[in-house]
Design a protein around this motif. Structure first.
Motif, PDB file in Angstrom:
ATOM      1  N   GLU A 183     -11.276  19.766 -33.217  1.00  0.00           N
ATOM      2  CA  GLU A 183     -10.903  20.447 -34.531  1.00  0.00           C
ATOM      3  C   GLU A 183      -9.496  19.963 -34.738  1.00  0.00           C
ATOM      4  N   TYR A 185     -13.519  12.771 -36.363  1.00  0.00           N
ATOM      5  CA  TYR A 185     -14.910  12.429 -36.095  1.00  0.00           C
ATOM      6  C   TYR A 185     -15.832  12.626 -37.453  1.00  0.00           C
ATOM      7  N   GLU A 213     -14.847  29.828 -48.585  1.00  0.00           N
ATOM      8  CA  GLU A 213     -15.328  28.866 -47.645  1.00  0.00           C
ATOM      9  C   GLU A 213     -16.452  29.662 -46.559  1.00  0.00           C
ATOM     10  N   SER A 267     -18.830  27.584 -44.738  1.00  0.00           N
ATOM     11  CA  SER A 267     -19.348  26.538 -43.718  1.00  0.00           C
ATOM     12  C   SER A 267     -18.336  25.100 -44.113  1.00  0.00           C
ATOM     13  N   THR A 268     -18.268  24.653 -43.074  1.00  0.00           N
ATOM     14  CA  THR A 268     -17.796  22.926 -43.314  1.00  0.00           C
ATOM     15  C   THR A 268     -18.898  21.939 -42.593  1.00  0.00           C
ATOM     16  N   ALA A 286     -20.578  17.771 -42.105  1.00  0.00           N
ATOM     17  CA  ALA A 286     -20.111  16.376 -42.350  1.00  0.00           C
ATOM     18  C   ALA A 286     -21.166  15.675 -41.625  1.00  0.00           C
ATOM     19  N   GLY A 311     -19.554  30.574 -39.748  1.00  0.00           N
ATOM     20  CA  GLY A 311     -19.068  31.863 -39.254  1.00  0.00           C
ATOM     21  C   GLY A 311     -19.997  32.949 -39.736  1.00  0.00           C
ATOM     22  N   ILE A 325     -12.719  40.892 -43.081  1.00  0.00           N
ATOM     23  CA  ILE A 325     -13.617  40.197 -42.147  1.00  0.00           C
ATOM     24  C   ILE A 325     -13.833  41.282 -41.114  1.00  0.00           C
TER      25      ILE A 325
HETATM   26  O1  4AD Z   1     -14.319  25.144 -40.921  1.00  0.00           O
HETATM   27  P1  4AD Z   1     -14.437  24.990 -39.586  1.00  0.00           P
HETATM   28  O2  4AD Z   1     -13.157  24.997 -38.745  1.00  0.00           O
HETATM   29  O3  4AD Z   1     -15.633  23.706 -38.943  1.00  0.00           O
HETATM   30  C1  4AD Z   1     -15.942  23.320 -37.826  1.00  0.00           C
HETATM   31  O4  4AD Z   1     -15.659  24.152 -36.639  1.00  0.00           O
HETATM   32  C2  4AD Z   1     -16.650  22.104 -37.485  1.00  0.00           C
HETATM   33  N1  4AD Z   1     -17.094  22.118 -36.102  1.00  0.00           N
HETATM   34  C3  4AD Z   1     -17.874  22.361 -38.273  1.00  0.00           C
HETATM   35  C4  4AD Z   1     -18.918  21.167 -38.362  1.00  0.00           C
HETATM   36  O5  4AD Z   1     -19.738  21.196 -37.957  1.00  0.00           O
HETATM   37  N2  4AD Z   1     -18.189  20.210 -38.999  1.00  0.00           N
HETATM   38  O6  4AD Z   1     -15.232  26.144 -38.976  1.00  0.00           O
HETATM   39  C5  4AD Z   1     -16.611  26.328 -39.521  1.00  0.00           C
HETATM   40  C6  4AD Z   1     -16.751  27.726 -40.221  1.00  0.00           C
HETATM   41  C7  4AD Z   1     -15.730  28.073 -41.387  1.00  0.00           C
HETATM   42  O7  4AD Z   1     -16.306  27.750 -42.695  1.00  0.00           O
HETATM   43  C8  4AD Z   1     -15.800  29.555 -41.346  1.00  0.00           C
HETATM   44  O8  4AD Z   1     -16.939  30.213 -41.936  1.00  0.00           O
HETATM   45  C9  4AD Z   1     -15.624  29.940 -39.946  1.00  0.00           C
HETATM   46  O9  4AD Z   1     -16.501  28.629 -39.262  1.00  0.00           O
HETATM   47  N3  4AD Z   1     -14.458  29.991 -39.435  1.00  0.00           N
HETATM   48  C10 4AD Z   1     -13.673  31.187 -39.208  1.00  0.00           C
HETATM   49  N4  4AD Z   1     -14.193  32.505 -39.177  1.00  0.00           N
HETATM   50  C11 4AD Z   1     -13.303  33.497 -38.637  1.00  0.00           C
HETATM   51  N5  4AD Z   1     -12.268  33.213 -38.288  1.00  0.00           N
HETATM   52  C12 4AD Z   1     -11.656  31.931 -38.499  1.00  0.00           C
HETATM   53  N6  4AD Z   1     -10.384  31.855 -37.750  1.00  0.00           N
HETATM   54  C13 4AD Z   1     -12.493  31.032 -38.808  1.00  0.00           C
HETATM   55  N7  4AD Z   1     -12.223  29.403 -38.552  1.00  0.00           N
HETATM   56  C14 4AD Z   1     -13.416  29.169 -39.231  1.00  0.00           C
END
Ligand code: 4AD
Ligand code: MG
Length: 433
Positions: free
Chosen positions: A166, A334, A356, A358-359, A361, A404, A418
């Motif tokens: 990431e 990726y 946000e 979720s993310t 792809a 998350g 949060i």
């Molecule tokens: O957007 P993120 O960083 O995406 C991924 O981890 C990819 N592997 C996802 C994928 O499958 N493409 O993190 C995903 C989600 C965010 O949208 C948020 O809901 C939560 O994880 N998140 C956090 N929640 C609390 N504290 C943090 N520091 C967070 N970082 C991400």
């Protein structure tokens, strides 16, 4: 006698209840004790001259939050909250509570969040705070029910790792005997690996660690990730479909199961009919019209997400919006790029009430292209053999998402922070309790 919860009391019955002395009041010849357990509370009423002297003597010594048991009969009462009260025939102190209490948690006096978290186990005795976790527990259940019903396999992958994928999310180093290792910043590599392992559809709910020095109301350094990944997809819309159906399922479940808890929060929760999907370009055009200008390579910032959530809600009536085709500049190596536009990725964010959650792809599954993309981001795929290998022995178009759970709960209940949505938050300043 078997123990009865305060929610199960019926007048005319003899019962044994156990809990904490939430409130003790003396009024003339009467003493009222509010006995609270995890289901609610009941008023225990004592009358001088009527109640046994032995019991009155015990009660005289009682402190707030003493843990105690009462045997007695349930009688109807117009004055008592809940319509019944308990006339005790025996009271026993199980364990005393020290005075004064280190924090106030009855809601009458406001205690700062930091102080509340220092004594989180006491803070949870407030019904509002406990309700957050009853709802969270049901969200967890709804999530596993959903994925199980859709044929996803539940997996558990290592949290001690050697690398992450990431970009932007920092790693926590740990000493692993005489080597350096890192706490997992996402199960990304492993979930793709297990899709290629033949599982095709997998999900994991597990801790995610991010060494982000951010002091926001939506970031933690340790949170519970909900991740899924699926193979043989047509395109990224298949992945969004799963996101959308998951949201509908969770909200439907919470509305059904948590009616009482939801009443405590001032929110209007509804199952989305259809979550609108707009491209990043469209999102930026909408924002620009309102004076919020973002460049082609920019991400949506928190302010942009908030404004977009509001605009889309006015336009569609929905609290959710998918924004897709994020700029390549802002996405990890990726993520797949569409054939016709190398400046963007086949990726999306799901935004709920302007935040946000979720993310996701479609992933690049063609080794040579993936290697090129990695190089562009300064990553050497040859040095990530365990990741690279999974694309060399029969891979397929696939994609997935990370949510998350804590962010989820925060958004569902519209909490201000949060940290309220997680039992024991970890952030740059907090490593205890
Ligand atoms: O957007 P993120 O960083 O995406 C991924 O981890 C990819 N592997 C996802 C994928 O499958 N493409 O993190 C995903 C989600 C965010 O949208 C948020 O809901 C939560 O994880 N998140 C956090 N929640 C609390 N504290 C943090 N520091 C967070 N970082 C991400
Ligand atoms: Mg993200």
């Amino acid at each position: 006698m078997e123990r009865t919860y305060t929610s199960e009391l019926k007048s005319g019955k003899k019962v044994l209840v156990m809990g904490w002395a939430r409130n003790i009041r003396e009024l003339g010849g009467l003493i009222f004790i509010q006995l609270a357990d995890r289901e609610g509370s009941v008023q225990v009423t004592l009358k001088k001259g009527e109640t046994d002297d032995k019991i009155l003597k015990i009660v005289k010594e009682m402190n707030r939050e003493d843990c105690f048991s009462v045997e007695g009969s349930v009688v109807k009462s117009k004055q008592a909250p809940g319509g019944v009260e308990l006339k005790p025939t025996a009271i026993e102190i199980i364990s005393k509570a020290d005075t004064p209490l280190p924090i106030e948690f009855d809601g009458k006096i406001k205690t700062g969040l930091d102080k509340r978290l220092d004594y989180r186990f006491l803070d949870l005795r407030n019904p509002r705070n406990m309700a957050i976790f009853k709802i969270r527990s049901q969200m967890f259940k709804a999530t596993t029910d959903f994925f199980d019903s859709q044929g996803f396999m539940n997996i558990n992958t290592p949290k001690l790792t050697v690398a992450g994928v990431e970009s932007g999310a920092e790693l926590f180093p740990v000493m692993y005997f005489n080597k350096e290792a890192f706490l997992s910043q996402s199960p990304q590599i492993y979930k793709q690996m297990m899709v290629m392992g033949g599982f095709e559809k997998v999900y994991e709910i597990a801790p995610v660690f991010r060494a982000e020095k951010s002091h926001t109301t939506r970031h933690l350094t340790e949170f519970t990730g909900i991740d899924f990944e699926m193979g043989f997809i047509k395109d990224v819309h298949d992945v969004m479909d799963v996101n959308e159906n998951l949201m509908k399922h969770i909200i439907g479940h919470i509305l059904k199961k948590c009616d009482e808890e939801l009443k405590i929060f001032d929110i209007k929760l509804k199952v989305p009919k259809k979550i609108p999907r707009i491209t990043m370009k469209e999102a930026k055009e909408m924002l620009a019209k309102k004076g919020k200008k973002l460049g082609e390579k920019d991400d949506l910032d928190a302010e942009g997400e908030k404004l977009l959530g509001k605009l889309m809600n006015e336009k569609t009536g929905e609290d959710f919006v998918f924004v897709y085709n994020y700029p390549w500049e802002k996405r990890p190596f990726y993520h797949m790029k569409p054939e016709d536009d190398p400046s963007i990725t086949s990726s999306f964010d799901l935004i709920w009430n302007g935040v946000e959650i979720s993310t996701g792809a479609q992933r690049e599954h063609r080794y040579d292209i993936l290697k090129k993309q990695a190089k562009e981001k300064g990553v050497n795929l040859d040095e990530m053999k365990d990741y690279g290998n999974i694309f060399l022995f029969g891979s397929m178009p696939h994609g997935g998402t990370g949510f998350g759970l804590d962010r989820f709960v925060e958004c569902l209940l519209k909490l201000e922070n949060i940290r309220e949505a997680i039992l024991l938050p970890r952030d740059p300043e907090r490593l205890t309790p």
